[in-house]
Design a protein around this motif. Structure first.
Motif, PDB file in Angstrom:
ATOM      1  N   ALA A 410       0.828  -1.207   0.000  1.00  0.00           N
ATOM      2  CA  ALA A 410       0.000   0.000   0.000  1.00  0.00           C
ATOM      3  C   ALA A 410       0.857   1.250   0.000  1.00  0.00           C
ATOM      4  N   LYS A 411       1.933   1.250   0.814  1.00  0.00           N
ATOM      5  CA  LYS A 411       2.836   2.419   0.879  1.00  0.00           C
ATOM      6  C   LYS A 411       3.534   2.624  -0.456  1.00  0.00           C
ATOM      7  N   PHE A 412       3.962   1.526  -1.101  1.00  0.00           N
ATOM      8  CA  PHE A 412       4.669   1.617  -2.378  1.00  0.00           C
ATOM      9  C   PHE A 412       3.782   2.256  -3.446  1.00  0.00           C
ATOM     10  N   TYR A 413       2.550   1.764  -3.583  1.00  0.00           N
ATOM     11  CA  TYR A 413       1.677   2.297  -4.618  1.00  0.00           C
ATOM     12  C   TYR A 413       1.226   3.717  -4.317  1.00  0.00           C
ATOM     13  N   ARG A 414       1.085   4.043  -3.043  1.00  0.00           N
ATOM     14  CA  ARG A 414       0.719   5.422  -2.697  1.00  0.00           C
ATOM     15  C   ARG A 414       1.823   6.392  -3.121  1.00  0.00           C
ATOM     16  N   LEU A 415       3.086   5.994  -2.887  1.00  0.00           N
ATOM     17  CA  LEU A 415       4.201   6.859  -3.259  1.00  0.00           C
ATOM     18  C   LEU A 415       4.429   6.867  -4.771  1.00  0.00           C
ATOM     19  N   ASN A 428      10.361  10.967   0.041  1.00  0.00           N
ATOM     20  CA  ASN A 428       9.326  10.062  -0.457  1.00  0.00           C
ATOM     21  C   ASN A 428       9.905   9.035  -1.421  1.00  0.00           C
ATOM     22  N   GLU A 429      10.853   9.491  -2.275  1.00  0.00           N
ATOM     23  CA  GLU A 429      11.474   8.566  -3.228  1.00  0.00           C
ATOM     24  C   GLU A 429      12.225   7.464  -2.503  1.00  0.00           C
ATOM     25  N   LEU A 430      12.945   7.827  -1.429  1.00  0.00           N
ATOM     26  CA  LEU A 430      13.695   6.833  -0.664  1.00  0.00           C
ATOM     27  C   LEU A 430      12.754   5.923   0.120  1.00  0.00           C
ATOM     28  N   ASP A 431      11.659   6.494   0.649  1.00  0.00           N
ATOM     29  CA  ASP A 431      10.676   5.655   1.363  1.00  0.00           C
ATOM     30  C   ASP A 431      10.037   4.656   0.410  1.00  0.00           C
ATOM     31  N   MET A 432       9.764   5.068  -0.843  1.00  0.00           N
ATOM     32  CA  MET A 432       9.195   4.146  -1.824  1.00  0.00           C
ATOM     33  C   MET A 432      10.165   3.005  -2.112  1.00  0.00           C
ATOM     34  N   VAL A 433      11.490   3.340  -2.218  1.00  0.00           N
ATOM     35  CA  VAL A 433      12.493   2.299  -2.426  1.00  0.00           C
ATOM     36  C   VAL A 433      12.525   1.347  -1.236  1.00  0.00           C
TER      37      VAL A 433
END
Length: 575
Positions: A410-415, A428-433
């Motif tokens: 869910a976090k990946f697709y939200r970002l 945000n880019e690093l959190d998505m990674v």
């Protein structure tokens, strides 16, 4: 006309100043030649006095007492006295030579030549007395004065103005002063070179230390001129070459000190004598310039009328386009610049017609896309709700792995979606990674470790979304997975010289130099995946950051790969 006038004024002043500068140089050279001629006579007079003063016969005469008057008188009359007479005959420019004898026993002889006289004749003359008592001086020039007529001559009606040069005659025995030789030269003879100066060019005169005129090349020189010259000339008799106004006339004033007498050679040359030709040349050039401007104006008027007649056709067509008519064309007649403009105009109207149709079709497609975008907004919400439901069921069933997996998804697709924005924070880019790597750990069963080394300052900078995850995915799929053993992926982010620098480091299988070149240039490679990630990201960064972005790829087989992204740091944008 304005530019031509300014150019003409500049050229006039340049020519004017150049003519004056050249005239000052030429006139100074002429005066130096005159000075050289005068100096030569002065030098010859000084040399003649030296010849007389150091003649052994004259020194012997002055040192000897007349005991045998008959013998000594005969030697004096026939051997010594003719010395001065011969010098006078050889140097006709000399007016007179006087030898004064300090020996009272020697008589004066007047039968042949009045050249030798007793020193008693000098009594009462303060200038001579001062010179004779001055032990520091052996020679002396005397300024302009009347000649000394020590004997009466029938051919002389009046005394002449002369300059005299005096030299002491020293004794050959005890170095005492035994006599004095005086050489007189007339003013006209000494300054004869002044007669060669052209009076039409200017006045050339000789002035003494008190600025009194001793000689000049003009018949008359006013007192006012002399007075104004005194104010211009330096008091120390130094050299001068300047411009000054003399009796209301702008003139070149040149002063050169003379050798010998305390005199100076002065030249006064009106500037008008040298710039008249310049003025005439400027007037001729001005007339030619005016004539050229008139001809040019007529030519420009004719060409303008001809050109505007064709321009009006083009302007009329432009006006029709401005009023809304786009089906307009201009007739093409000639093959010149206006023809090129007409062709360009016709091409432009044709393109406008095509673009109007294209824009109309685009507006229809845009409206259709907006409807589809509204419909697609339902899908992310449905996806988030589904993942939330899965997480809730997993928690209820007490399956923590599924909870963690669904939360990461869910976090990946939200970002990734980022509310439709193309720009996001580096954080945000690093959190998505991080979310992506958490999901991949389930797949790879913890066969790799992910290490984040992030400078907190870089997290608040903005970047394009989804530029790090594809590179991490390549490192995982093409580097760690083929390794078949435990691996490590390191993600570093920091600020370096106002640049955001992000490095993805893996200790995977690496790649060969040929494969590395193919990856950089975006060519398809025979490996799992597309192989276009780096080239795609490079194009996106270049479109967004321009030349301030850079991508570097370093890899060695069996060691690993390092990919470095760098781009301009941009702070948090204003709301």
């Amino acid at each position: 006309m304005l530019s031509s006038t300014i150019t003409g004024v500049i050229l006039y002043f340049q020519a004017y100043n150049s003519a004056i500068s050249q005239a000052r140089s030429v006139m100074e050279q002429n005066l130096l030649q005159t000075k050289t001629s005068i100096d030569e006579k002065v030098s010859m007079i000084e040399n003649i006095s030296q010849i007389i003063a150091f003649d052994s016969r004259i020194q012997t005469l002055l040192d000897s007492a007349f005991i045998n008057e008959s013998f000594q008188l005969q030697d004096y009359r026939y051997n010594v006295a003719p010395i001065v007479d011969n010098i006078m005959r050889q140097n006709t420019y000399i007016h007179s030579i006087h030898v004064y004898m300090n020996n009272p026993t020697i008589p004066e002889i007047f039968e042949l030549y009045d050249g030798f006289y007793s020193m008693k004749r000098m009594r009462g003359d303060e200038e001579y007395t001062s010179f004779m008592h001055d032990s520091q001086k052996s020679t002396n020039w005397r300024g302009l004065h009347l000649e000394k007529l020590l004997t009466t001559r029938p051919d002389v009606e009046a005394k002449a103005d002369v300059f005299s040069y005096n030299r002491k005659i020293l004794s050959g025995r005890n170095n005492e002063v035994n006599g004095l030789v005086e050489i007189e030269v007339t003013q006209s003879v000494l300054f004869q070179p002044l007669e060669d100066a052209n009076p039409d060019v200017g006045s050339v005169l000789v002035m003494d230390s008190n600025s009194r005129v001793a000689s000049n090349n003009t018949t008359q020189l006013s007192d006012e001129t002399t007075k104004q010259l005194r104010a211009v000339l330096p008091g120390n008799n130094s050299k001068l070459n300047t411009l000054a106004t003399i009796e209301g006339v702008r003139s070149i004033v040149i002063s050169i000190p003379l050798t010998g007498p305390d005199l100076r050679l002065v030249g006064v040359f009106p500037v008008s004598n040298f710039v008249d030709k310049v003025n005439q040349s400027i007037q001729t050039s001005f007339i030619v310039l005016i004539a050229a401007l008139i001809i040019l104006s007529l030519l420009v008027y004719y060409l303008t009328v001809k050109l505007l007649s064709r321009m009006k056709v083009l302007l009329k067509a432009m006006k029709q386009v401005r009023e809304g008519s786009i089906d307009v064309s201009v007739p093409v007649v000639w093959n010149d610049e206006f023809t090129q403009m007409a062709l360009s105009f016709n091409h432009m109207t044709s393109r406008i017609h095509d673009l109007v149709e294209t824009v109309y079709k685009s507006e229809l497609l845009e409206k259709d896309a907006e409807l589809k975008a509204l419909e697609s907004q339902i899908n992310p919400h449905f996806l988030y709700n589904t993942l939330a439901t899965i997480s809730w069921v997993a928690r209820k069933a007490k399956v923590p792995d599924i909870v963690k997996l669904s939360d990461s998804m869910a976090k990946f697709y939200r970002l990734v979606l980022n509310k439709g924005n193309s720009e996001t924070l580096v954080a945000n880019e690093l959190d998505m990674v991080g979310a992506y790597l958490a999901i991949q750990k389930f797949r790879f069963e913890d066969r790799f470790d992910a290490v984040f080394e992030v400078d907190e300052q870089v997290r608040s900078c903005y970047t394009l979304k989804n530029i790090v995850q594809p590179l991490v995915e390549n490192a995982l799929i093409h580097g760690i997975e083929p390794k078949r053993s435990h691996g490590t992926i390191i993600i570093k982010a920091a600020l370096e010289d106002d640049l955001v620098v992000i490095r993805i480091i893996d200790d995977g299988v690496g790649m060969s130099p040929d494969m590395r070149q193919d990856v950089i240039e975006g060519r398809n490679i025979n490996t799992k995946g597309s192989g276009f990630a780096i080239a795609n990201i490079k194009r996106r960064l270049q479109a967004y950051y321009g030349e301030s972005q850079h991508i570097e790829l370093y890899s060695r087989q069996g060691i690993g790969t390092v990919i470095t992204l760098s781009f301009t740091a941009r702070g948090i944008k204003n709301a």
